[in-house]
Write an enzyme that holds these catalytic residues in place. Structure first.
Site, PDB file in Angstrom:
ATOM      1  N   ILE A  63      13.783   5.748  14.981  1.00 19.09           N
ATOM      2  CA  ILE A  63      14.093   4.658  14.288  1.00 19.09           C
ATOM      3  C   ILE A  63      13.092   4.422  13.397  1.00 19.09           C
ATOM      4  O   ILE A  63      11.897   4.414  13.361  1.00 19.09           O
ATOM      5  CB  ILE A  63      14.125   3.611  15.282  1.00 19.09           C
ATOM      6  CG1 ILE A  63      15.016   3.722  16.394  1.00 19.09           C
ATOM      7  CG2 ILE A  63      14.336   2.187  14.581  1.00 19.09           C
ATOM      8  CD1 ILE A  63      14.741   2.513  17.667  1.00 19.09           C
ATOM      9  N   ASP A  64      13.325   4.394  12.004  1.00 19.14           N
ATOM     10  CA  ASP A  64      12.608   4.439  10.879  1.00 19.14           C
ATOM     11  C   ASP A  64      12.527   2.775  10.300  1.00 19.14           C
ATOM     12  O   ASP A  64      13.574   2.371  10.161  1.00 19.14           O
ATOM     13  CB  ASP A  64      13.216   5.267   9.607  1.00 19.14           C
ATOM     14  CG  ASP A  64      13.100   6.614   9.870  1.00 19.14           C
ATOM     15  OD1 ASP A  64      12.046   7.177  10.597  1.00 19.14           O
ATOM     16  OD2 ASP A  64      13.735   7.262   9.490  1.00 19.14           O
TER      17      ASP A  64
END
Length: 251
Positions: free
Chosen positions: A129-130
């Site tokens: 998850i960026d």
């Protein structure tokens, strides 16, 4: 007994290794195979390789390159980039990788996580998850496609959903801290850690072993991943692959 892991993360761009800063075009830092050979000698806990071109260019993983890397490696490997099907994930595992990471494809089709877990086992499914901070009142956003595409779901909600779908590990990467070597976003790490009991790894901002110690002391057992810390040396960021663990993790 679980222990914290210290994890180099290498970004593949145009066939070579590249180190970005806040997801902007970065600096060439060498050849992937040479880096793998060096990290072999340093006995790293795990090595993550992300092809940052694959998703944005809509192409599948370079299986020939991955085969060469797996043959050379003597450490656990995780790969991400361009994986859109469980069949691709299974092929990567068959080459010798232990884990496969997905990001954009899972957000676009969450059931991919369940399909991958069925094909390769939950322990091999990593959801990355960026995260980037929004405006004054908009909190944080999950971005994909090298930070160009925004998704509406919150970080904690997506962590919870991915966990229920069968992910075996969550990786949270701070875009704002990427390549800055200014320390991890510990507030983000604490909130992410509270959303699941799954193994979790944090990336973005590590500039010293002390930053890794601060992360582990804040959230407990976790993976502390870094790019710049392991490929640059000194104020002028000369390229030098290195690896050091916090003293509390040295056997």
């Amino acid at each position: 007994m679980l222990r914290s892991r210290i994890i180099p993360c290498l970004l593949i761009h145009d066939g070579g290794l590249n180190k970005t800063e806040r997801f902007k075009p970065g600096k060439y830092v060498g050849d992937p195979l040479n880096a793998v050979k060096i990290f072999n000698e340093k006995q790293v806990d795990e090595l993550v390789l992300i092809d940052i071109d694959a998703t944005s260019k809509r192409r599948e993983p370079d299986f020939a390159r991955l085969r060469s890397i797996a043959i050379e490696s003597r450490m656990p490997l995780c790969y991400g980039g361009g994986v859109t099907t469980a069949e691709q994930a299974a092929r990567i595992i068959s080459l010798g990788f232990e884990k496969v990471s997905v990001s954009a494809a899972a957000l676009e089709r969450p059931n991919l996580i369940r399909e991958m877990a069925t094909a390769i086992g939950s322990q091999s499914v990593v959801v990355t998850i960026d995260v980037k901070k929004g405006g004054l009142f908009s909190g944080e956003n999950i971005l994909t496609h090298n930070g160009t595409r925004k998704h509406k779901i919150s970080v904690t909600d997506w962590i919870k959903q991915a966990s229920l779908l069968g992910a075996g590990e969550i990786v949270v990467n701070s875009i704002d801290r990427d390549g800055t070597m200014s320390g991890y976003d510990l507030d983000l790490a604490k909130r992410a850690r509270s959303a699941t009991d799954l193994p979790m790894t944090f990336m973005g901002g590590a500039g010293s072993v002390a930053d890794m110690e601060a992360l582990i002391n804040t959230v407990g057992v976790c993976g502390a991943a870094a790019g710049s810390l392991f490929v640059f040396k000194g104020a002028f960021k000369a390229v030098l692959i290195n690896y050091e663990r916090p003293k509390q993790l040295v056997a």
